[in-house]
Design a protein around this motif. Structure first.
Motif, PDB file in Angstrom:
ATOM      1  N   THR A   1     -40.865 -20.730 -46.371  1.00 49.17           N
ATOM      2  CA  THR A   1     -39.960 -19.715 -45.837  1.00 49.17           C
ATOM      3  C   THR A   1     -38.874 -19.458 -46.864  1.00 49.17           C
ATOM      4  O   THR A   1     -38.501 -20.357 -47.625  1.00 49.17           O
ATOM      5  CB  THR A   1     -39.301 -20.212 -44.522  1.00 49.17           C
ATOM      6  OG1 THR A   1     -40.317 -20.460 -43.554  1.00 49.17           O
ATOM      7  CG2 THR A   1     -38.322 -19.197 -43.962  1.00 49.17           C
TER       8      THR A   1
ATOM      9  N   ILE B   1     -42.697  -9.361 -47.102  1.00 48.41           N
ATOM     10  CA  ILE B   1     -43.646  -9.705 -46.043  1.00 48.41           C
ATOM     11  C   ILE B   1     -44.972  -8.978 -46.250  1.00 48.41           C
ATOM     12  O   ILE B   1     -46.050  -9.555 -46.080  1.00 48.41           O
ATOM     13  CB  ILE B   1     -43.031  -9.410 -44.664  1.00 48.41           C
ATOM     14  CG1 ILE B   1     -41.905 -10.420 -44.385  1.00 48.41           C
ATOM     15  CG2 ILE B   1     -44.090  -9.456 -43.558  1.00 48.41           C
ATOM     16  CD1 ILE B   1     -41.144 -10.178 -43.097  1.00 48.41           C
TER      17      ILE B   1
ATOM     18  N   GLY C   1     -46.689 -12.141 -47.334  1.00 49.29           N
ATOM     19  CA  GLY C   1     -46.953 -12.676 -46.006  1.00 49.29           C
ATOM     20  C   GLY C   1     -46.098 -13.873 -45.647  1.00 49.29           C
ATOM     21  O   GLY C   1     -46.216 -14.439 -44.550  1.00 49.29           O
ATOM     22  N   GLU C   2     -45.192 -14.261 -46.551  1.00 54.53           N
ATOM     23  CA  GLU C   2     -44.367 -15.448 -46.319  1.00 54.53           C
ATOM     24  C   GLU C   2     -43.195 -15.116 -45.405  1.00 54.53           C
ATOM     25  O   GLU C   2     -42.544 -14.082 -45.554  1.00 54.53           O
ATOM     26  CB  GLU C   2     -43.846 -15.971 -47.662  1.00 54.53           C
ATOM     27  CG  GLU C   2     -43.093 -17.284 -47.553  1.00 54.53           C
ATOM     28  CD  GLU C   2     -42.706 -17.829 -48.925  1.00 54.53           C
ATOM     29  OE1 GLU C   2     -41.826 -18.705 -48.977  1.00 54.53           O
ATOM     30  OE2 GLU C   2     -43.277 -17.374 -49.936  1.00 54.53           O
ATOM     31  N   PRO C   3     -42.892 -15.993 -44.429  1.00 61.78           N
ATOM     32  CA  PRO C   3     -41.816 -15.715 -43.483  1.00 61.78           C
ATOM     33  C   PRO C   3     -40.442 -15.584 -44.152  1.00 61.78           C
ATOM     34  O   PRO C   3     -40.170 -16.212 -45.177  1.00 61.78           O
ATOM     35  CB  PRO C   3     -41.839 -16.924 -42.540  1.00 61.78           C
ATOM     36  CG  PRO C   3     -43.228 -17.464 -42.650  1.00 61.78           C
ATOM     37  CD  PRO C   3     -43.630 -17.221 -44.070  1.00 61.78           C
TER      38      PRO C   3
ATOM     39  N   ASP D   1     -42.814  -9.241 -35.135  1.00 63.13           N
ATOM     40  CA  ASP D   1     -43.525  -9.942 -36.207  1.00 63.13           C
ATOM     41  C   ASP D   1     -42.906 -11.330 -36.376  1.00 63.13           C
ATOM     42  O   ASP D   1     -41.726 -11.456 -36.733  1.00 63.13           O
ATOM     43  CB  ASP D   1     -43.422  -9.142 -37.510  1.00 63.13           C
ATOM     44  CG  ASP D   1     -44.373  -9.647 -38.598  1.00 63.13           C
ATOM     45  OD1 ASP D   1     -44.582 -10.872 -38.678  1.00 63.13           O
ATOM     46  OD2 ASP D   1     -44.865  -8.818 -39.378  1.00 63.13           O
ATOM     47  N   SER D   2     -43.678 -12.353 -36.138  1.00 59.44           N
ATOM     48  CA  SER D   2     -43.153 -13.725 -36.180  1.00 59.44           C
ATOM     49  C   SER D   2     -42.734 -14.141 -37.585  1.00 59.44           C
ATOM     50  O   SER D   2     -42.014 -15.144 -37.750  1.00 59.44           O
ATOM     51  CB  SER D   2     -44.210 -14.701 -35.657  1.00 59.44           C
ATOM     52  OG  SER D   2     -45.371 -14.666 -36.477  1.00 59.44           O
ATOM     53  N   ARG D   3     -43.133 -13.369 -38.592  1.00 60.21           N
ATOM     54  CA  ARG D   3     -42.747 -13.715 -39.963  1.00 60.21           C
ATOM     55  C   ARG D   3     -41.326 -13.279 -40.295  1.00 60.21           C
ATOM     56  O   ARG D   3     -40.811 -13.632 -41.362  1.00 60.21           O
ATOM     57  CB  ARG D   3     -43.730 -13.062 -40.945  1.00 60.21           C
ATOM     58  CG  ARG D   3     -45.158 -13.560 -40.809  1.00 60.21           C
ATOM     59  CD  ARG D   3     -46.108 -12.722 -41.646  1.00 60.21           C
ATOM     60  NE  ARG D   3     -46.135 -11.329 -41.190  1.00 60.21           N
ATOM     61  CZ  ARG D   3     -46.859 -10.367 -41.765  1.00 60.21           C
ATOM     62  NH1 ARG D   3     -47.604 -10.657 -42.829  1.00 60.21           N
ATOM     63  NH2 ARG D   3     -46.837  -9.132 -41.300  1.00 60.21           N
ATOM     64  N   HIS D   4     -40.698 -12.530 -39.399  1.00 62.09           N
ATOM     65  CA  HIS D   4     -39.334 -12.056 -39.640  1.00 62.09           C
ATOM     66  C   HIS D   4     -38.401 -12.570 -38.553  1.00 62.09           C
ATOM     67  O   HIS D   4     -38.551 -12.246 -37.377  1.00 62.09           O
ATOM     68  CB  HIS D   4     -39.293 -10.529 -39.663  1.00 62.09           C
ATOM     69  CG  HIS D   4     -37.919  -9.969 -39.917  1.00 62.09           C
ATOM     70  ND1 HIS D   4     -37.260  -9.147 -39.031  1.00 62.09           N
ATOM     71  CD2 HIS D   4     -37.067 -10.133 -40.969  1.00 62.09           C
ATOM     72  CE1 HIS D   4     -36.082  -8.811 -39.526  1.00 62.09           C
ATOM     73  NE2 HIS D   4     -35.944  -9.405 -40.694  1.00 62.09           N
TER      74      HIS D   4
END
Length: 356
Positions: A2, A21, A25-27, A49-52
């Motif tokens: 992250t 992202i 694709g990394e949070p 979006d769970s990555r943000h």
């Protein structure tokens, strides 16, 4: 894996979060105070979006920063958060010193404590990347070579002085404490999601509204223009391959006088959104120049190309066409940004500048 991004709801920071992202694709944990220039609508595509992870907060809040570091255990901090408009710094320099100097100090101290608690590969891999500006180097004469990373700092506005101070703090925290830092000094960015107080979005918004296009002085102030997604790719490259403790100048190799920028925008609007009243050129209005206006900036970006293999993908011609088209296609975003606070600012800044 992250990263924490500060100021990730602003113009460059927001574009970086979207780009990061989409590309890696990394949070991202996004810390932003949501001042007038922070806009969550920029990040609307990341809703759900769970990555943000968005956190509304102040970089000067040490307890909050410590909590985010302890909770999310990032491998890097990318520090965009800053007051960044020269005109606003002239009217109110205190906020610039607080955010740009005190805020950077707070982040550095929190990062140092967090980094000292890491072990092994996690400690070796951690990075603090500081995003700065070419304005710290001062102004160039018409025949001077572009700024390199070894140019003397000669800031001329409260904004650039506060950014210069933050650069010095970052350098000192590396040399004194060993904190693994990198710094980039970029030229003028432009592109989607730019708050309409800066030259390019202001000219587009005013032209479409039939308002005057205010040109400071003779309009011959020269800047190097960098498309914002090129800046994002440069920072990704520095995080991946940059040498700890190094500074990298990031530019677009596009030196243009302000009046040429405005005329290019007018030509594109005349083509893409013609006015029934004739060319938008009729709206050009020369106004009194701002105090201490630097005449020319230019970035020598050969170091980052030579050492890291980065160079911009966009020419000014391709980037400005994409930018104008984006504003035409996203008028809802523009209108929502044009809040009462923004209108009050424009009135305050230009009210005392009679036409010349």
């Amino acid at each position: 894996m992250t990263i924490i991004v500060t100021g990730g709801a602003g113009f460059i920071g927001g574009n970086f979060v979207l780009d990061w992202i989409a590309t890696t694709g990394e949070p991202v944990v996004n810390l932003d105070k949501l001042t007038y220039a922070g806009n969550l609508e920029t990040l609307k595509s990341l809703e759900g979006d769970s990555r943000h992870t968005f956190v509304e907060g102040d970089i000067c809040d040490r307890a909050l920063v410590d909590s985010l570091l302890a909770t999310h255990r990032p491998r890097a901090i990318v520090h965009f958060a800053a007051e960044s408009h020269v005109d606003r710094s002239i009217h109110g320099p205190g906020e610039f010193v607080r955010t740009n100097v005190e805020g950077t100090f707070t982040l550095l101290e929190a990062a140092r404590a967090y980094w000292n608690g890491l072990e092994g590969q996690a400690k070796a891999d951690f990075r603090f990347h500081h995003v700065s500006t070419d304005e710290v180097y001062g102004s160039l004469g018409p025949n001077d070579p572009p700024f390199t990373e070894t140019n003397t700092y000669e800031p001329n506005s409260p904004y650039s002085a506060s950014k210069a101070a933050s650069d010095h703090l970052v350098r000192a925290w590396h040399h004194t404490y060993g904190l693994p830092v990198t710094t980039s000094n970029c030229s003028n960015n432009y592109g989607p999601y730019h708050f309409p107080e800066k030259l390019i979005p202001l000219m587009i918004a005013n032209a479409l509204a039939g308002k005057p296009l205010p040109i400071y002085g003779d309009g011959q102030q020269i800047r190097d223009w960098l498309y914002v997604t090129d800046h994002c790719s440069a920072i990704r490259t520095i995080l991946a391959k940059g040498k700890v403790g190094e500074v990298y100048n990031v530019g677009g190799w596009n030196e243009k006088p302000n009046i040429d920028i405005v005329k290019t925008i007018i030509a594109l609007l005349d083509e893409l959104k013609p006015s029934a009243e004739g060319s938008y050129a009729r709206l050009i209005t020369y106004v009194t120049d701002r105090p201490g206006h630097d005449r020319r900036y230019a970035i020598d970006a050969r170091k980052i190309e030579r050492e890291l293999g980065w160079k911009p993908a966009e020419t000014f011609e391709t980037g400005i066409r994409k930018t104008v088209q984006w504003y035409l296609d996203n008028q809802d975003w523009v209108q929502n940004v044009l809040s009462g606070a923004y209108r009050d600012w424009v009135a305050k800044n230009y009210a005392g500048r009679e036409a010349v």
